[in-house]
Each structure stands twice: as C-alpha cells, then as structure tokens.
Design a protein around this motif. Structure first.
Motif, PDB file in Angstrom:
ATOM      1  N   GLY A 149       0.859  -1.189   0.044  1.00  0.00           N
ATOM      2  CA  GLY A 149       0.071  -0.155  -0.166  1.00  0.00           C
ATOM      3  C   GLY A 149       0.764   1.255   0.169  1.00  0.00           C
ATOM      4  N   GLU A 150       0.297   2.315   0.623  1.00  0.00           N
ATOM      5  CA  GLU A 150       0.918   3.711   0.466  1.00  0.00           C
ATOM      6  C   GLU A 150       2.424   3.565   1.216  1.00  0.00           C
TER       7      GLU A 150
ATOM      8  N   PRO B 268      -7.428  -1.716   2.102  1.00  0.00           N
ATOM      9  CA  PRO B 268      -6.670  -0.640   2.804  1.00  0.00           C
ATOM     10  C   PRO B 268      -6.698   0.567   2.112  1.00  0.00           C
ATOM     11  N   PRO B 269      -6.221   1.682   2.841  1.00  0.00           N
ATOM     12  CA  PRO B 269      -6.119   3.137   2.007  1.00  0.00           C
ATOM     13  C   PRO B 269      -4.964   3.002   1.016  1.00  0.00           C
ATOM     14  N   ALA B 270      -5.275   3.243  -0.179  1.00  0.00           N
ATOM     15  CA  ALA B 270      -4.177   3.323  -1.104  1.00  0.00           C
ATOM     16  C   ALA B 270      -4.716   4.177  -2.333  1.00  0.00           C
TER      17      ALA B 270
ATOM     18  N   THR C 285     -10.583   2.933  -4.226  1.00  0.00           N
ATOM     19  CA  THR C 285     -11.826   3.756  -3.663  1.00  0.00           C
ATOM     20  C   THR C 285     -11.870   3.738  -2.233  1.00  0.00           C
ATOM     21  N   PRO C 286     -11.619   5.012  -1.660  1.00  0.00           N
ATOM     22  CA  PRO C 286     -12.072   4.887  -0.010  1.00  0.00           C
ATOM     23  C   PRO C 286     -13.196   4.119   0.365  1.00  0.00           C
ATOM     24  N   GLY C 287     -13.146   3.421   1.121  1.00  0.00           N
ATOM     25  CA  GLY C 287     -14.365   2.396   1.819  1.00  0.00           C
ATOM     26  C   GLY C 287     -14.610   1.375   0.874  1.00  0.00           C
TER      27      GLY C 287
END
Length: 175
Positions: free
Chosen positions: A80-81, A130-132, A136-138
């Motif tokens: 991820g990020e 996961p956030p990346a 798409t968020p969520g």
C-alpha cells in the motif's frame, strides 16, 4: 520446471469454482511456459524498452498473489502507501542471490495455496481494502473478486512475459 495445464477433476466443486480453477491453470501454464528452458542470466535480461525481466515477473506475480490470498484469509494486505520503494523495485528483479528455479518454486507454492482457497473459502466473504491511491476509499473486495483480479493480473503479466521471451530468443507462447 515444465509447465503443464492442470484443471480440476473434482466433481464435488460447484461450476464457479471449477471455472476459476481451470482459468487460473490455463493462464499459469502460459505464464510458466514463457520461462521454460531459460538460464538465470536469461531470466535477468531486460531486452525491451521496459525494465521488466522474466525472473522478476515470476517473483512479482508470486508475491502479489500471496498478498491477495493473505487479504482473502485475514483482510490484511502488505504494501500500500507505506511500501518500501526499494523492496517494491526488487520485486520485479531476479536478484543475484535468486534463481529462476527458486522463484518458479515459490510461485507454484503460492498458486497451490490459492487453488486451495478457491476450493474451500466463502467466495462472498469480503474485507475493506486498505487506504491506497488505487483503491476507492471505503471499498470492499470479496474473495470472488480477488480471485478474478488475480486471474486478470496473471493474464496481464503473461502478455508482458511473452513479449520479453520473444525478444530474448524468438519463442512465443501462443504461435
């Protein structure tokens, strides 16, 4: 290291699982066919405009598939990020201490685990991604969608591998 297509003869599985297993087996056959008969040095070559090499592609596909199966099993996903950029770059290289035989063995191990999950997991079970920047968020992803994504990624990289192999010695996977 010979690649052979391996479908499923398990008649107890539902048609959806059989289809996923057969499609994965077919793509794996074509993908691994691109590295048959190569030396480690050939597997490190980058004969196209890209920096991709065949050994690195095999390693990348194995590690990415393992990441997605971890996600199916636990909802956790490495990278991820926060991914280490050097480690990420090395994922696409066959490093001096690695062999083509070793990364193919890793891939076969990961693929066997994926196949077992396709046979046994709840295909509808999902987890939040996961956030990346590329998710798409969520957004949530089901096991079914993960396996389709693995298949898509494998087909995508099989095309890369075919072009690289043809650039090395003229061999083509399909013709």
């Amino acid at each position: 290291m010979t690649a052979t297509p391996q479908g499923t003869t398990d008649t107890t599985l539902d048609p959806e699982r059989v289809s996923l297993l057969e499609a994965l087996a077919q793509q794996r056959y074509f993908f691994l066919h691109t590295v048959e008969g190569l030396t480690d040095d050939q597997a490190r070559l980058t004969p196209t405009a890209s920096e991709l090499c065949l050994g690195g592609l095999v390693k990348h596909v194995a590690l990415t598939e393992r990441g997605w199966t971890d996600f199916v099993e636990s909802g956790a996903m490495a990278g991820g990020e926060d991914a280490d950029l050097e480690a990420r770059a090395n994922e696409f290289r066959l490093l001096p201490d690695e062999t083509l035989e070793g990364v193919v063995a890793l891939y076969r191990e990961v693929a066997a685990h994926t196949d077992e999950l396709v046979r046994t997991c709840d295909l509808g079970a999902d987890h939040a991604l996961p956030p990346a920047p590329w998710f798409t968020p969520g957004e949530r992803r089901s096991a079914r969608r993960v396996f389709v994504h693995i298949l898509s990624e494998l087909a995508h990289h099989t095309g890369h591998a075919d072009i690289i192999r043809e650039s090395i010695d003229g061999q083509r996977s399909m013709g």
